[in-house]
Design a protein around this motif. Structure first.
Motif, PDB file in Angstrom:
ATOM      1  N   ASN A   1       0.800  -1.238   0.000  1.00 45.40           N
ATOM      2  CA  ASN A   1       0.000   0.000   0.000  1.00 45.40           C
ATOM      3  C   ASN A   1       0.829   1.283   0.000  1.00 45.40           C
ATOM      4  O   ASN A   1       0.262   2.374   0.032  1.00 45.40           O
ATOM      5  N   ASP A   2       2.164   1.164  -0.018  1.00 39.55           N
ATOM      6  CA  ASP A   2       2.993   2.369  -0.166  1.00 39.55           C
ATOM      7  C   ASP A   2       2.762   2.985  -1.547  1.00 39.55           C
ATOM      8  O   ASP A   2       2.449   2.282  -2.517  1.00 39.55           O
ATOM      9  N   THR A   3       2.975   4.285  -1.626  1.00 40.17           N
ATOM     10  CA  THR A   3       2.962   4.978  -2.919  1.00 40.17           C
ATOM     11  C   THR A   3       4.398   5.234  -3.341  1.00 40.17           C
ATOM     12  O   THR A   3       5.204   5.731  -2.552  1.00 40.17           O
ATOM     13  N   VAL A   4       4.732   4.854  -4.575  1.00 42.82           N
ATOM     14  CA  VAL A   4       6.091   5.052  -5.079  1.00 42.82           C
ATOM     15  C   VAL A   4       6.045   5.878  -6.355  1.00 42.82           C
ATOM     16  O   VAL A   4       5.027   5.924  -7.058  1.00 42.82           O
ATOM     17  N   GLU A   5       7.162   6.529  -6.653  1.00 40.92           N
ATOM     18  CA  GLU A   5       7.273   7.351  -7.853  1.00 40.92           C
ATOM     19  C   GLU A   5       8.143   6.654  -8.885  1.00 40.92           C
ATOM     20  O   GLU A   5       9.147   6.024  -8.538  1.00 40.92           O
ATOM     21  N   ILE A   6       7.747   6.767 -10.143  1.00 45.37           N
ATOM     22  CA  ILE A   6       8.588   6.316 -11.265  1.00 45.37           C
ATOM     23  C   ILE A   6       9.035   7.592 -11.979  1.00 45.37           C
ATOM     24  O   ILE A   6       8.319   8.138 -12.822  1.00 45.37           O
ATOM     25  N   PRO A   7      10.219   8.113 -11.642  1.00 45.26           N
ATOM     26  CA  PRO A   7      10.628   9.430 -12.149  1.00 45.26           C
ATOM     27  C   PRO A   7      10.665   9.517 -13.676  1.00 45.26           C
ATOM     28  O   PRO A   7      10.329  10.558 -14.242  1.00 45.26           O
ATOM     29  N   ALA A   8      11.083   8.422 -14.339  1.00 41.38           N
ATOM     30  CA  ALA A   8      11.192   8.460 -15.798  1.00 41.38           C
ATOM     31  C   ALA A   8       9.850   8.708 -16.462  1.00 41.38           C
ATOM     32  O   ALA A   8       9.777   9.294 -17.544  1.00 41.38           O
ATOM     33  N   LEU A   9       8.768   8.265 -15.815  1.00 41.71           N
ATOM     34  CA  LEU A   9       7.424   8.431 -16.368  1.00 41.71           C
ATOM     35  C   LEU A   9       6.671   9.588 -15.734  1.00 41.71           C
ATOM     36  O   LEU A   9       5.557   9.913 -16.159  1.00 41.71           O
ATOM     37  N   LYS A  10       7.277  10.165 -14.680  1.00 40.64           N
ATOM     38  CA  LYS A  10       6.644  11.268 -13.943  1.00 40.64           C
ATOM     39  C   LYS A  10       5.261  10.874 -13.419  1.00 40.64           C
ATOM     40  O   LYS A  10       4.291  11.644 -13.534  1.00 40.64           O
TER      41      LYS A  10
END
Length: 583
Positions: free
Chosen positions: A249-258
């Protein structure tokens, strides 16, 4: 460390890199050792099978009972099993950037050497990468089945001795060497014959394990190496957690896709877990996105990574690199898990001594104030035409401390303080030459696209310059007019207040321009000496005489008696509008 779905913490994950020259048998060795394969193991890439070589990182694992020496060093965490995750790196020279990416996530390196061919060019490059990225190594002499039985033991001993000689000046001096045959008969042989030496290799690996430093605190950073979708569930990203931890349930970021995504499930080699931390190899299922958009990259805590257009790094030349490290040259820069071209500018601490000399920016290695001086924008630095390396008898001592400005051809997303490796990957891969040029750590990132105007002027890197002009005439006992020191278009206000020295010994100060042709006024606080005034007076008379009688001996006499003006100053490389400073 993995935490199983029922909440018990019991498995220590230990990452072992499998590196070596192409065709040394790395993938066969990983297959012989492993009990569980990931979705990206054993050359599952169709091109890998077609070409018969590893093209990408492969991951597989096997689990053993926890060795006795690890039972009492887990602190509060009591492990009862040890999982080896094998990171199978490609050996082909053209894939060195993939090898560097894989090496940054390993705790121990297995350097695989073809016992018949010995150390080859890419073997040496893999050894260098290992020196930069991991503390321990095991050398595996593979393909011993190809040696004649009656000469096998002597050949193994001879190669072992040769390898120890090669390694004696590295951090892996006296590392263990073991002989195996991972795939007797070669890759095309039927799989009926058992691998040789694999049980002994597993016991050796167990002895070489240690408790890696694992810290679940801090921002998450996960290196993703494979991505695929599962209909009705979401998109799965597989990779290794480099720092921090993650949970359901954590939220993570994929920087390459913003984009940001929510974690729906986590697995470690097909076993569901509720969380994982630094060092773990995991598959993370998140809400749906197109997996083709993320071949390889990073996943992080939202907002924790920055996109950089340029960076300042500490820099050390790799001793085996024989090329030059020239300022303004371009190198392949591997930073984090990206490789991008960048232009490099080297700089160091100001030279120590009574005189810095004229405009020679080929550095003379000098002792810095501190071997561990941190980079700061408040410090002045000396511009270098090239990296400064010790010469002659000094080569046994470390090179002086230096830094480099990297200007990337495209922006990169990476964590601060990550490893940076500069390479010349366009070098002929068949040449017997090391392509890894330098290494360092990322110290400061420049995030503004207009960094050249906004950030670089704050970087106080200077060149020492020397100019020489002539005294045109005397105005009074304390003032002379000079020429030939500046061009007509030069902004003389940048030089006002700088001291100059006349060839006759007087010290003066530039007061400003005189007219529109680049001439300037110099104030002599202590006044001109009588000898200088006589010299300049005779020069004036000689000139007037020369105008009347062309070709007489008076004209060369006038030039010989000219009084020259010498100016030494610092010019700031990235701020041409900054006022010049006396050197």
């Amino acid at each position: 460390m993995s935490e199983s779905a029922d909440g018990r913490t019991n498995t220590l994950n230990f990452n072992v890199g499998v590196l070596g020259h192409v065709d040394s048998g790395k993938t066969s060795l990983a297959r012989a050792l492993s009990s569980t394969a990931s979705t990206a193991a054993f050359d599952k890439n169709p091109q890998s099978r077609e070409r018969g070589i590893t093209l990408d990182l492969g991951f597989s694992s096997f689990t053993v009972d926890l060795p006795d020496h690890l039972r009492d060093c887990g602190g509060k965490l009591q492990y009862d099993s040890l999982q080896f995750t094998l990171v199978d790196c490609p050996g082909h020279a053209s894939l060195i950037r993939t090898i560097i990416g894989g090496a940054q996530i390993i705790d121990l390196m297995m350097l695989v050497v073809d016992v018949v061919k010995g150390v080859q060019t890419q073997t040496a490059e893999c050894l260098l990468i290992g020196e930069l990225t991991c503390p321990r190594m095991v050398v595996v002499l593979n393909k011993v089945d190809l040696l004649p039985p009656n000469k096998r033991q002597s050949a193994i001993e001879k190669m072992t001795k040769r390898l120890h000689k090669t390694l004696e000046n590295t951090r892996f001096k006296d590392c263990p060497v073991i002989a195996v045959a991972a795939k007797p008969g070669g890759p095309e042989a039927p799989g009926t014959e058992e691998p040789q030496g694999v049980p002994q290799l597993i016991e050796l690996l167990k002895k070489q394990t240690y408790l890696p430093q694992r810290d679940p605190a801090g921002d998450l950073l996960m290196a993703v190496d494979h991505c695929f979708s599962i209909r009705g569930q979401g998109t799965v990203m597989t990779g290794t957690i480099l720092q921090g931890s993650l949970s359901l349930n954590d939220t993570v970021e994929i920087p390459a896709l913003k984009v940001t995504k929510k974690i729906k499930s986590v697995q470690m080699f097909r076993k569901p877990v509720v969380g994982a931390m630094q060092g773990d190899r995991v598959g993370v299922c998140v809400t749906q996105f197109d997996p083709k958009l993320l071949e390889r990259g990073v996943v992080c805590t939202p907002g924790s990574l920055r996109t950089l257009f340029a960076a300042i790094i500490s820099v050390r030349k790799i001793g085996y690199f024989k090329g030059s490290l020239a300022t303004r040259a371009k190198f392949h820069i591997t930073v984090g898990h990206e490789t991008v071209m960048a232009r490099v500018t080297y700089f160091g601490l100001p030279p120590v001594g009574p005189s810095e000399g004229p405009s020679d920016t080929k550095p003379t290695p000098t002792e810095p104030c501190s071997l561990d001086a941190p980079f700061t924008f408040d410090q002045e630095y000396f511009y270098q035409d090239e990296y400064a390396a010790r010469q002659g008898e000094d080569t046994l001592r470390p090179d002086p401390q230096q830094w480099a400005l990297l200007e990337f051809e495209r922006p990169v997303t990476c964590p601060l303080h990550c490893l940076v490796i500069g390479s010349k990957l366009d070098t002929d891969i068949h040449a017997n030459a090391c392509r890894l040029a330098f290494q360092g750590r990322l110290l400061h990132g420049l995030e503004d696209k207009s960094y050249a105007e906004t950030a670089l002027p704050q970087l106080r890197i200077y060149k020492t310059k020397q100019k020489e002009g002539q005294v045109e005439r005397v105005t009074d006992d304390y003032t002379v007019i000079g020429r030939s020191l500046f061009k007509k278009e030069t902004n003389l206000q940048l030089f006002v207040g700088l001291k100059v020295k006349l060839s006759t010994g007087e010290i003066g100060v530039i007061e400003g321009g005189f007219g529109q042709s680049g001439k300037f006024k110099i104030r002599i606080p202590d006044g001109l000496s009588q000898e200088t005034k006589q010299l300049l007076s005779s020069k004036k008379k000689a000139k007037s005489g020369a105008k009347g009688v062309a070709g007489t001996e008076d004209e060369p006499r006038a030039e010989a008696q000219a009084v020259s003006i010498h100016l030494h100053f610092k010019r700031y490389v990235f701020d041409p509008h900054k006022k010049m400073v006396q050197s």
